[in-house]
Design an enzyme around this catalytic site. Sequence first.
Site, PDB file in Angstrom:
ATOM      1  N   HIS A  61       0.855  -1.184   0.000  1.00  0.00           N
ATOM      2  CA  HIS A  61       0.000   0.000   0.000  1.00  0.00           C
ATOM      3  C   HIS A  61       0.890   1.232   0.000  1.00  0.00           C
ATOM      4  O   HIS A  61       1.753   1.393   0.860  1.00  0.00           O
ATOM      5  CB  HIS A  61      -0.900   0.011   1.232  1.00  0.00           C
ATOM      6  N   ASP A 100      -2.011   3.640  -4.523  1.00  0.00           N
ATOM      7  CA  ASP A 100      -2.736   2.741  -3.629  1.00  0.00           C
ATOM      8  C   ASP A 100      -2.096   1.355  -3.563  1.00  0.00           C
ATOM      9  O   ASP A 100      -1.345   1.067  -2.641  1.00  0.00           O
ATOM     10  CB  ASP A 100      -4.209   2.638  -4.031  1.00  0.00           C
ATOM     11  N   ARG A 168      19.000  13.399  14.759  1.00  0.00           N
ATOM     12  CA  ARG A 168      19.025  14.635  13.972  1.00  0.00           C
ATOM     13  C   ARG A 168      20.094  14.601  12.881  1.00  0.00           C
ATOM     14  O   ARG A 168      19.931  15.217  11.830  1.00  0.00           O
ATOM     15  CB  ARG A 168      19.248  15.842  14.889  1.00  0.00           C
TER      16      ARG A 168
END
Length: 232
Positions: A61, A100, A168
């Site tokens: 998906h 999709d 980070r």
Amino acid sequence: FHQPRTALIIISDGMQAPQNLLIIADEADMPLIVSQLPAPELIYHLQFHLARALSPTSSMHGVLLSVMGHGVLLTGESGIGKSELALELISKGHHLVADDAVTIRRTSPEHLEGYCDPKFSHFLEVRGLGILNIREMFGETATRVTKRIELIVNLQRMNAELLSSMDRLHQKQRHRELLGIQIPEITVPVTSGRNLSVMIEAAVRNQILVSRGYNAVEDFIAIQQDAINSSS
């Protein structure tokens, strides 16, 4: 000619099939094809098409795009904004491959290819707008039939606490295994005010540099260390 697993007989180099061979093929109800290609070239083409036809497949998906020529698979929970982000990237000149349900096949020991049913490859479902025909809206060049998957971008909602706990510097590159192949994966936080399309473009540019052997984190650390040594 009478073996149950033989599918067809191909004669290469444009050679004429002998009459007795034609008779045997008819008796065995076996397709007999003559190709004008030389044998080595014919074998090469057959290997390519058979590898695609017989390759293992899976389904995911998400939305598959071609961004700057690189296949980017957008993943994330339903309703997080994958299709909206895809629409923004398409409007900036990038290309839709599949929306999709993305079918993934392994086309070589190192490569994965994504696609969807060609009849639906130019449709994109966007919440609030419904089904959009990308080809009719943006032209024939706005879509691609297939694309090699080179980067997975996982969109994830994050609160301030989870966002502050992220690495980070992004020192360690993560991968996701699909059909036995490791694909680079990054997680992009979805928070208010972030320009996600710019971040996806930057992620692709950075991945191109990584594939060429450049690592911005290592470069930054080296420069920082040089600055520390100089001040000392």
